[in-house]
Motif scaffolding. Sequence first.
Motif, PDB file in Angstrom:
ATOM      1  N   TRP A   1      98.102  31.236  63.935  1.00 16.00           N
ATOM      2  CA  TRP A   1      99.394  32.402  63.910  1.00 16.00           C
ATOM      3  C   TRP A   1      99.220  34.042  62.857  1.00 16.00           C
ATOM      4  CZ3 TRP A   1     103.353  30.994  66.265  1.00 16.00           C
ATOM      5  CH2 TRP A   1     103.150  30.400  67.215  1.00 16.00           C
ATOM      6  N   CYS A   2      99.840  35.047  64.060  1.00 15.06           N
ATOM      7  CA  CYS A   2      99.713  35.370  62.754  1.00 15.06           C
ATOM      8  C   CYS A   2     101.239  36.656  62.480  1.00 15.06           C
ATOM      9  CB  CYS A   2      98.798  37.101  63.755  1.00 15.06           C
ATOM     10  SG  CYS A   2      97.021  36.400  64.143  1.00 15.06           S
ATOM     11  N   TYR A   3     101.368  36.700  61.642  1.00  7.26           N
ATOM     12  CA  TYR A   3     102.041  37.705  61.261  1.00  7.26           C
ATOM     13  C   TYR A   3     102.056  38.820  59.797  1.00  7.26           C
ATOM     14  CZ  TYR A   3     106.390  39.055  58.390  1.00  7.26           C
ATOM     15  OH  TYR A   3     106.595  39.577  58.086  1.00  7.26           O
ATOM     16  N   VAL A   4     102.563  39.849  60.849  1.00  2.58           N
ATOM     17  CA  VAL A   4     101.853  40.855  60.027  1.00  2.58           C
ATOM     18  C   VAL A   4     103.549  41.793  59.906  1.00  2.58           C
ATOM     19  CG1 VAL A   4     100.793  42.963  60.527  1.00  2.58           C
ATOM     20  CG2 VAL A   4      99.922  41.592  61.455  1.00  2.58           C
ATOM     21  N   SER A   5     104.064  41.640  58.646  1.00  2.00           N
ATOM     22  CA  SER A   5     104.452  43.094  58.335  1.00  2.00           C
ATOM     23  C   SER A   5     104.044  44.744  57.835  1.00  2.00           C
ATOM     24  CB  SER A   5     105.627  43.036  57.083  1.00  2.00           C
ATOM     25  OG  SER A   5     104.471  41.918  55.616  1.00  2.00           O
ATOM     26  N   HIS A   6     104.206  45.323  58.020  1.00  2.00           N
ATOM     27  CA  HIS A   6     103.175  46.597  57.674  1.00  2.00           C
ATOM     28  C   HIS A   6     104.794  48.214  57.169  1.00  2.00           C
ATOM     29  CE1 HIS A   6     101.835  50.777  59.118  1.00  2.00           C
ATOM     30  NE2 HIS A   6     100.358  50.032  58.115  1.00  2.00           N
ATOM     31  N   THR A   7     104.093  48.533  56.233  1.00  2.00           N
ATOM     32  CA  THR A   7     104.778  49.506  55.839  1.00  2.00           C
ATOM     33  C   THR A   7     104.009  50.561  55.191  1.00  2.00           C
ATOM     34  OG1 THR A   7     104.781  48.970  53.272  1.00  2.00           O
ATOM     35  CG2 THR A   7     106.990  47.817  54.246  1.00  2.00           C
TER      36      THR A   7
ATOM     37  N   ARG B   1      95.541  47.478  65.207  1.00  2.29           N
ATOM     38  CA  ARG B   1      96.041  48.128  67.256  1.00  2.29           C
ATOM     39  C   ARG B   1      97.592  48.738  66.786  1.00  2.29           C
ATOM     40  NH1 ARG B   1      91.803  45.197  69.474  1.00  2.29           N
ATOM     41  NH2 ARG B   1      89.718  46.704  69.089  1.00  2.29           N
ATOM     42  N   SER B   2      98.291  47.419  66.807  1.00  3.24           N
ATOM     43  CA  SER B   2      99.452  47.351  66.979  1.00  3.24           C
ATOM     44  C   SER B   2     100.415  48.385  66.046  1.00  3.24           C
ATOM     45  CB  SER B   2     100.101  46.556  67.187  1.00  3.24           C
ATOM     46  OG  SER B   2     100.388  45.328  65.533  1.00  3.24           O
ATOM     47  N   LEU B   3      99.485  48.799  65.252  1.00  3.43           N
ATOM     48  CA  LEU B   3     100.239  48.592  63.519  1.00  3.43           C
ATOM     49  C   LEU B   3      99.927  50.341  63.332  1.00  3.43           C
ATOM     50  CD1 LEU B   3     100.083  46.325  60.915  1.00  3.43           C
ATOM     51  CD2 LEU B   3     101.779  46.430  62.144  1.00  3.43           C
ATOM     52  N   PHE B   4      98.684  51.091  63.711  1.00  5.06           N
ATOM     53  CA  PHE B   4      98.056  52.108  63.503  1.00  5.06           C
ATOM     54  C   PHE B   4      97.584  52.739  64.358  1.00  5.06           C
ATOM     55  CE2 PHE B   4      97.441  49.642  59.495  1.00  5.06           C
ATOM     56  CZ  PHE B   4      97.625  50.383  58.436  1.00  5.06           C
ATOM     57  N   GLU B   5      98.535  54.699  64.075  1.00  4.43           N
ATOM     58  CA  GLU B   5      98.436  55.014  65.308  1.00  4.43           C
ATOM     59  C   GLU B   5      97.069  55.784  65.324  1.00  4.43           C
ATOM     60  OE1 GLU B   5     101.513  58.052  65.936  1.00  4.43           O
ATOM     61  OE2 GLU B   5     103.055  55.772  65.786  1.00  4.43           O
ATOM     62  N   GLU B   6      97.191  56.199  64.074  1.00  4.31           N
ATOM     63  CA  GLU B   6      95.607  57.270  63.312  1.00  4.31           C
ATOM     64  C   GLU B   6      95.031  55.937  62.607  1.00  4.31           C
ATOM     65  OE1 GLU B   6      95.636  60.517  62.785  1.00  4.31           O
ATOM     66  OE2 GLU B   6      96.730  61.573  64.718  1.00  4.31           O
ATOM     67  N   PRO B   7      93.300  56.071  62.550  1.00  7.89           N
ATOM     68  CA  PRO B   7      93.139  55.166  61.618  1.00  7.89           C
ATOM     69  C   PRO B   7      93.387  56.121  60.556  1.00  7.89           C
ATOM     70  CG  PRO B   7      91.431  56.388  62.974  1.00  7.89           C
ATOM     71  CD  PRO B   7      92.490  56.098  63.470  1.00  7.89           C
ATOM     72  N   MET B   8      93.006  55.859  59.286  1.00  8.32           N
ATOM     73  CA  MET B   8      93.175  56.362  57.722  1.00  8.32           C
ATOM     74  C   MET B   8      91.670  56.972  57.430  1.00  8.32           C
ATOM     75  SD  MET B   8      95.841  53.674  55.075  1.00  8.32           S
ATOM     76  CE  MET B   8      95.588  55.089  54.128  1.00  8.32           C
ATOM     77  N   ASP B   9      91.468  58.012  56.993  1.00 15.52           N
ATOM     78  CA  ASP B   9      90.558  58.385  56.888  1.00 15.52           C
ATOM     79  C   ASP B   9      90.184  59.239  55.763  1.00 15.52           C
ATOM     80  OD1 ASP B   9      87.965  59.577  57.276  1.00 15.52           O
ATOM     81  OD2 ASP B   9      88.114  60.457  59.015  1.00 15.52           O
TER      82      ASP B   9
ATOM     83  N   GLY C   1      90.123  47.877  64.956  1.00 15.05           N
ATOM     84  CA  GLY C   1      91.080  48.136  65.005  1.00 15.05           C
ATOM     85  C   GLY C   1      92.036  48.639  64.906  1.00 15.05           C
ATOM     86  N   GLY C   2      91.277  50.524  64.384  1.00 18.29           N
ATOM     87  CA  GLY C   2      91.371  51.278  63.867  1.00 18.29           C
ATOM     88  C   GLY C   2      92.646  51.257  62.740  1.00 18.29           C
ATOM     89  N   ALA C   3      92.521  50.522  61.954  1.00 17.18           N
ATOM     90  CA  ALA C   3      93.854  51.353  60.698  1.00 17.18           C
ATOM     91  C   ALA C   3      92.604  51.410  59.610  1.00 17.18           C
ATOM     92  CB  ALA C   3      93.483  49.546  59.957  1.00 17.18           C
ATOM     93  N   ILE C   4      91.100  51.837  59.280  1.00 12.87           N
ATOM     94  CA  ILE C   4      90.200  53.242  59.061  1.00 12.87           C
ATOM     95  C   ILE C   4      89.914  53.621  59.854  1.00 12.87           C
ATOM     96  CG2 ILE C   4      90.917  51.975  56.535  1.00 12.87           C
ATOM     97  CD1 ILE C   4      88.353  50.323  56.914  1.00 12.87           C
TER      98      ILE C   4
END
Length: 145
Positions: free
Chosen positions: A7-13, A60-68, A110-113
């Motif tokens: 079960w995955c629950y994600v909150s993102h700010t 993938r669902s949270l980040f449009e671009e990875p953090m660099d 997943g493209g977060a970083i």
Amino acid sequence: MLLGGFWCYVSHTIESMISKFSVEGLPAPQGSKKHVGNGRMVEASKYLPAWRKAIETECRSLFEEPMDGALEVELWFYLPKPSSISREFPTVMPDVDKLVRGCLDGMTNGGAIVDDSRVVDLHAYKRYSVDGWTGVEVVVQHLEG
């Protein structure tokens, strides 16, 4: 959401250059290998593929671009506490460094970083869950400079 048995629950700010999110599931270590014959080695944790996929899918669902750039990452892993255990801290397997590997690789794929080589400050904590919630809470922020 149910993903690969987790079960995955994600909150993102995102506040300025800080990203915070959580993934619910059973944190699985990456890095321990076992020999399966004919010189083949496989990950020892059978839960790793589903855990990494959960992290990748949510990133993938949270980040449009990875953090660099230079990044500071804080990871709080919450593990289930067996009823027979009275100690406060999970001083048993899985190793916190192996939990970090699976999480950072999932965040990269997943493209977060951009890559886990961008992490210059790392704070990782392994605790027993006190309310039944298991998973990882993640804070990623850019460092100035």
